[in-house]
Structures are given as C-alpha cells and as structure tokens.
Design a protein around this motif. Structure first.
Motif, short mmCIF file in Angstrom:
data_model
loop_
_atom_site.label_atom_id
_atom_site.label_comp_id
_atom_site.label_asym_id
_atom_site.label_seq_id
_atom_site.Cartn_x
_atom_site.Cartn_y
_atom_site.Cartn_z
N LYS A 1 -0.11 6.48 9.78
CA LYS A 1 0.55 6.84 11.36
C LYS A 1 0.02 6.00 12.24
O LYS A 1 0.58 5.52 13.11
CB LYS A 1 0.09 8.22 11.53
N GLU B 1 -9.12 15.72 6.28
CA GLU B 1 -9.14 15.84 4.78
C GLU B 1 -9.36 17.18 4.17
O GLU B 1 -9.30 17.66 3.15
CB GLU B 1 -9.98 14.96 3.98
N VAL C 1 5.68 15.05 5.18
CA VAL C 1 4.76 14.05 5.18
C VAL C 1 3.58 14.09 3.91
O VAL C 1 3.17 13.64 3.08
CB VAL C 1 4.01 13.66 6.32
N LEU C 2 3.25 15.54 3.90
CA LEU C 2 2.14 16.04 3.36
C LEU C 2 2.60 16.30 2.03
O LEU C 2 1.78 16.20 0.92
CB LEU C 2 1.26 17.40 3.84
N ASP D 1 -4.31 8.52 3.70
CA ASP D 1 -3.09 7.64 3.91
C ASP D 1 -2.17 8.22 4.89
O ASP D 1 -1.76 7.14 5.68
CB ASP D 1 -2.35 7.61 2.48
N PRO E 1 5.63 2.79 3.36
CA PRO E 1 6.69 3.36 4.01
C PRO E 1 6.80 4.29 5.01
O PRO E 1 7.53 4.37 5.75
CB PRO E 1 7.53 4.21 2.75
N LEU E 2 5.42 5.40 4.92
CA LEU E 2 5.46 6.01 6.01
C LEU E 2 5.12 5.33 7.59
O LEU E 2 5.71 5.60 8.49
CB LEU E 2 4.18 6.74 5.83
N PRO F 1 0.85 -1.23 -0.06
CA PRO F 1 -0.01 -0.03 0.07
C PRO F 1 0.91 1.28 -0.01
O PRO F 1 1.81 1.30 0.37
CB PRO F 1 -0.76 -0.27 1.25
N ARG F 2 0.30 2.44 -0.40
CA ARG F 2 1.16 3.46 -0.50
C ARG F 2 1.63 4.20 0.60
O ARG F 2 2.74 4.72 0.58
CB ARG F 2 0.02 4.84 -1.04
N LEU G 1 4.43 14.23 0.31
CA LEU G 1 4.73 13.04 -0.27
C LEU G 1 3.52 12.61 -1.12
O LEU G 1 2.31 13.12 -0.99
CB LEU G 1 4.75 11.93 0.70
N PRO G 2 3.51 11.31 -2.19
CA PRO G 2 2.32 11.39 -2.90
C PRO G 2 1.35 10.38 -2.16
O PRO G 2 1.36 8.89 -2.33
CB PRO G 2 2.72 10.43 -4.01
N LEU G 3 0.75 10.83 -1.03
CA LEU G 3 -0.10 10.40 -0.16
C LEU G 3 -1.41 11.29 -0.13
O LEU G 3 -1.33 12.36 -0.05
CB LEU G 3 0.33 10.16 1.21
N THR G 4 -2.71 10.52 0.19
CA THR G 4 -3.88 11.36 0.64
C THR G 4 -3.73 11.68 1.94
O THR G 4 -2.98 10.97 2.58
CB THR G 4 -5.16 10.60 0.10
N ARG G 5 -4.42 12.57 2.36
CA ARG G 5 -4.42 12.77 3.83
C ARG G 5 -4.98 11.44 4.67
O ARG G 5 -4.54 11.19 5.86
CB ARG G 5 -5.06 14.02 4.23
#
Ligand SMILES: Nc1ncnc2c1ncn2[C@@H]1O[C@H](COP(=O)(O)OP(=O)(O)OP(=O)(O)O)[C@@H](O)[C@H]1O
Ligand SMILES: [Mg+2]
Lengths: 249, 299
Positions: free
Chosen positions: B100, B294, B86-87, B95, B8-9, B4-5, B89-93
């Motif tokens: 986290k 979001e 973090v924001l 994600d 890594p986080l 999943p996207r 990065l190619p992630l939705t909030r």
C-alpha cells in the motif's frame, strides 16, 4: 494429502461479552463439500474470518491445508480460494484488473476472460466494477475465488444476491471444483442447494457446533423420516431460536 | 529475479491513483503554486532558482494532497470490505502495508515528477540552465518526503477503526501540528522548557531550539533541500533563508548561521539531520503500525 483440509480444536472467539464461537472442534477432509449452517449470528462468518486470518482467535488452534492460518498466511492463502461476505470491489477497476491482481499475487496463470466467462460475466470483462449490479459483483467475487485452481474453496454465503441462474451457477461451480479434487467449505442459508451439493453439513447454533454429518446420518440420529430435508434438520436442531425468534444475539 | 510478493498489490494501488483525477489535479496545482520567481531568489541562486521551485511544491499543497490521497487507504477499505480481498491474498499483513505505502507513493510521485519537470522546463526557458544534479537531488528528496507522508497516513489508517478518527489524526496531527504550525509549536515548547524567548528576529544560539524546529518532517525536508541548494542551514523556505542571511533582522525566520554567528554550531545541527529525521518518520510510525496491524482483528 493426509492432513484434513480444515481442522480446528477448541477454536473460540469472544467479542467483549459476546461469545461468537465456543470451542469449535471440526474436521473437514480433503475433497469434501462441507456445508456450514446455522441461524443468523450463529458464528459462521466468525469461524471463516478466523480460518482466513481476518481475525485472531481468543483460544484454540486450527490448521488449514496443514498450515497454521495465522502464522503461515502466505503458503496457506496461495492454495485457498476465498469468497468473503460483506466485501466490496474496487469501483474504478475493471473485472479483468480484479482478477489480474489475484492471479499475479498468487503467481497463477489463469486467463481472466476465461474465468469471467465461467461465471457469466463474459460481456463485462472491461467494465468497471463500480457499475456492477449486486449479482454481477457476486459473480466477480466468485471468479476471484477460483483463480489458480485452489485446493480449498472457502465461500461465505455464495448465493447472496444471485438470481436463479446464478444460484445454479454456484451449485455447478461447487460440483465442478469438487470433481477436480478441491475441498469446498461454504456457509449458506439456501438449504435446498446445500442438500444437493454437500457431502456433509455442520450446524452451528449460538457459537456451538450442535451436529455434524451427512444428511442421512442426521436424519436417523434425529429420528426424522427418510424424506426429511436439510431444512427439517436445521429447524429441529436450532428450534429454540426459531420459536423465540432470538437467533440474533 | 522474482518480484516481491507485494508487487502486484503495489502496482494496483498506483494504478488506482494514476487512473483517477486527484493526483493529476494535484500536479497542476503544484505547478501554479510553486512557480514564484523573485529578485531575491535570483540574486541568491541565479538559474538554480528553478530548483527552488521544486522545494516550494512541497510546502502545504503537496503534504495536503499526499495525505488526502492516502489516509483512507486501509481504514476505508476495512469499512467498505474490499480489504477482505487483499487480506485473502497470499500476503502477510506486513506485505499489505508495504504494498500500500509503496504503491500509493508511486501514484503520487509520478504526478510530482511531472510537475517538477514542467517547472524545470519553464525555468530552463525563462532563467537559463540550472544545475541538473541539484534539480535531481531535490526531486529525490521530494520523493522521500512523499514516501514519508504516505507512510504516516497509512500507518494511521492501519491502526484506526473509524474513518473519522483517521481523518482527525492525519489532518490534526500530521498536517496542522507537524506541518502548518510546527514553527510556532516548537518555539512555544522551547520557551516553556528553557524559560527563554524564541524570538525569530534575533534567535538565541541554542541547539535545543533548532533541534526542536527540525523534528517535523516538513522542516526536515527543507533542511535537506536547502543544504542541496546551498542557501543555508534552516527549515524555512529557500527564499526566506536567502533573505534572512542578507538582512537578518528583516524577517522572522530561524536560520542556524544567523543565530550562531559567534558560537560554534553543535554537530547535531548538521544538515544531514534533515535526512535522518525523514528516515525516522518513515520507519518508526510504520513500524509501530505494523506491530499492531499484524495482531488485531481486521473485520
Ligand atoms: N467484529 C465484531 N464485533 C463484535 N461482535 C461481533 C463481531 N463480529 C461478529 N460478532 C458477533 O458474533 C456473533 C456471530 O456472528 P457471525 O457473523 O459469525 O454470524 P453468522 O453465523 O455468520 O450469521 P449470518 O447468518 O447472519 O451471517 C454475533 O452475535 C455477532 O454479533
Ligand atoms: Mg455470516
């Protein structure tokens, strides 16, 4: 590659009574190096925050690399490299780990050591970022923005905290990235450097875009002599704030 | 299979915890806190008393530790500015929230597993072989409870702008109200609503009282684990439940079987509600936080 790298229409942001950005219409072409200038509090970071989905607009639309910056974040950020202002790194994590996080999330293949060498941190690869000086931290942040050969680099005051070598480094990195075909959009107060690397500049003042164009365009439009610098243009366009010292609202 | 996207986080969050001292200090503390052999527990459970120790880890110390290790995860980064990376990065909030919560939960679940294993080992040597299935089931329930706690703290962290307010809500509401004082508060609410006293020595056979009692994630966790242990239907600790069912008037504890001696137990007091309540606490606050997170400005 026909859509502009950045396009905004009527983009506005208000914080309560404060108008941080007022109907910004801006278009930055692919491959361009665009300098975003303006006095403190003009709305530069606000614009960048909106384009990066750190904040949502009060009004208006924008597209970044053809994507909606608020609803297509994943696709958009996969191709954008970001150097924010007033950030903080993770004290306990090494420079390498910082780059690995960005690389793995972007599904890129960059070698962290190579990137750190490029920004002059070859000796600090495994040092925790909490031990970094301000300039080292800024170099790390620059390296993080370069991960995955982004199509667009958005840099908010990239020269902050850097020594003259660091300033030259940023300038060279910007030139090299543009050479590679990337678009670079950055805000800065270091007008001497802006003059050297930018194809066009936009000048923001009190939330409004007061002028945009190449240095030559602005010089002739403002009737400033051929040897007028970006600084002269800046002072001319934002004179009222300089005189009254009310740049910051 | 693609990861999943947010993977890594999440890994990064777990790594931040596992390379710091806090979670390991918590692990040591949990062992010292939970190792409490007693004759009454031995009488009731035999070697499975060891499994009871695992339940005890989740009383007071684990919630406090888990909340401490996660309540700043978003509001703290928002204040310092590291959230900007973090924001970016190619992630939705969403994600970001998921990464986290899962990463922090793993960073706490690993030391919890180490403590449980240590308790299991000590118990095995001193009291003999316990049911490995029960042990595993209680450990899994404990992991679920950790996930709930981290999710609650992260939800608060995501929707507040000041660290002070996050601290107040997480420790004032989640820890004090829902964990430490819930038995007292639920009894008071019950008395106010029904006009009847909720005397724990001789509790009324009223479904409302017992339903109110298990609203808290802390007590629901114990309803679930007491069910696994087979000691009785209650949100109290396993040894208190055993005591209560042997000598009902000796101890101020609410146990369904003690109150519903002659009347049938309402279906909604089935032990499985412990699991259901935990899942509700896991999903609902985080869902609300996601909705707000979001939409808002994060700088
Ligand atoms: N989160 C916020 N809440 C309230 N007001 C804000 C917020 N962020 C920015 N502003 C206001 O918006 C205006 C524009 O600020 P912004 O940070 O965009 O300026 P800037 O051009 O980046 O300035 P600088 O050169 O100092 O970085 C300022 O008046 C500022 O006070
Ligand atoms: Mg700024």
């Amino acid at each position: 590659m026909t859509t502009p790298a950045i396009e905004t229409e009527g983009l506005s942001k208000r914080y309560g009574e404060t108008v941080a950005l007022e109907r910004l219409d801006l278009s930055v072409s692919r491959g361009e190096v665009f300098g975003f200038l303006g006095p403190n509090g003009a709305g530069k970071s606000t614009t960048i925050n909106l384009l990066l989905n750190y904040a949502k607009p009060t009004e208006g639309t924008a597209s970044v690399l053809g994507y909606d910056p608020w609803n297509e974040v994943v696709e958009c950020h996969r191709r954008v490299g970001i150097l924010p202002d007033r950030y903080d790194t993770y004290d306990g994590l090494s420079a390498r780990r910082h780059l690995q996080l960005v690389r793995d999330t972007k599904r890129a293949t960059d070698d962290p050591e190579a990137l750190l060498e490029r920004v002059g941190l070859a000796d600090a690869v495994d040092q925790p970022a909490g031990e970094f000086s301000q300039g080292m931290e800024q170099r790390l942040a620059l390296a993080m923005s370069l991960v995955g050969e982004p199509d667009l680099l958005v840099l908010d005051e990239p020269f902050t905290g850097l020594d003259p070598h660091g300033v030259a480094l940023v300038r060279d990195v910007v030139a090299a990235e543009a050479e590679r075909g990337a678009t670079v959009f950055f805000s800065s107060h270091v007008l001497g450097q802006v003059q050297v690397v930018c194809d066009r500049v936009g000048i923001l003042h009190r939330g409004r875009l007061v002028d945009v164009g190449s240095l030559a365009d602005l010089r002739s439009k403002l009737d400033l002599g051929d040897d007028a610098t970006v600084e002269d243009v800046f002072v001319d366009l934002t004179a009222d704030s300089v005189r009254s010292g009310e740049g910051v609202r | 299979m693609a990861l999943p996207r947010w993977f890594p986080l999440a890994r990064n969050e777990a790594r931040i915890l596992l390379t710091s001292k806090g979670p390991w200090a918590l692990a040591a503390l949990l062992v010292l806190w939970a190792y409490r052999p007693s004759y009454i527990a031995w009488d009731g459970l035999g070697p499975d008393m060891t499994v009871g120790f695992v339940q005890t880890t989740a009383t007071i110390v684990l919630p406090l530790g888990a909340l401490l290790l996660s309540y700043r995860s978003i509001v703290g980064e928002r204040r310092s500015g590291s959230l900007k990376f973090v924001l970016g990065l190619p992630l939705t909030r969403t994600d970001v929230l998921v990464g986290k919560v899962l990463g922090r939960s793993v960073g706490i679940a690993v030391p919890v597993t180490v403590s449980a294993s240590a308790l299991g080992l000590i118990g095995l040597v001193r009291f003999g072989l316990f049911s490995p299935l029960r042990f595993l089931a209680v450990l899994l329930a404990t992991h679920l409870y950790v996930l709930v706690l981290v999710s609650l703290a992260t939800a608060v962290s995501a929707v507040t702008t000041s660290t002070v307010r996050a601290t107040g809500v997480v420790f004032g509401v989640v820890f004090l109200v829902l964990t430490v004082f819930w038995k007292l508060i639920a009894s008071r609410i019950y008395s106010a609503v029904s006009g009847q006293a909720a005397n724990p020595y001789d509790a009324p056979a009223d479904g409302l009282l017992f339903a109110l009692l298990r609203v808290s994630p802390d007590r629901s966790y114990r309803v679930l684990t007491n069910w696994i242990l087979g000691v009785g239907n209650s949100g109290a600790s396993y040894d208190a439940v055993i005591t209560k069912l042997q000598t009902p008037t000796s101890i101020s504890v609410f146990v369904v079987e003690a109150a519903f001696e002659t009347t049938p137990v309402p279906f909604y007091l089935h032990e499985v509600t412990g699991f259901v309540v935990l899942v509700v606490w896991l999903v609902v606050p985080l869902g609300v936080a996601r909705y707000l997170f979001e939409r808002g400005d994060l700088v």
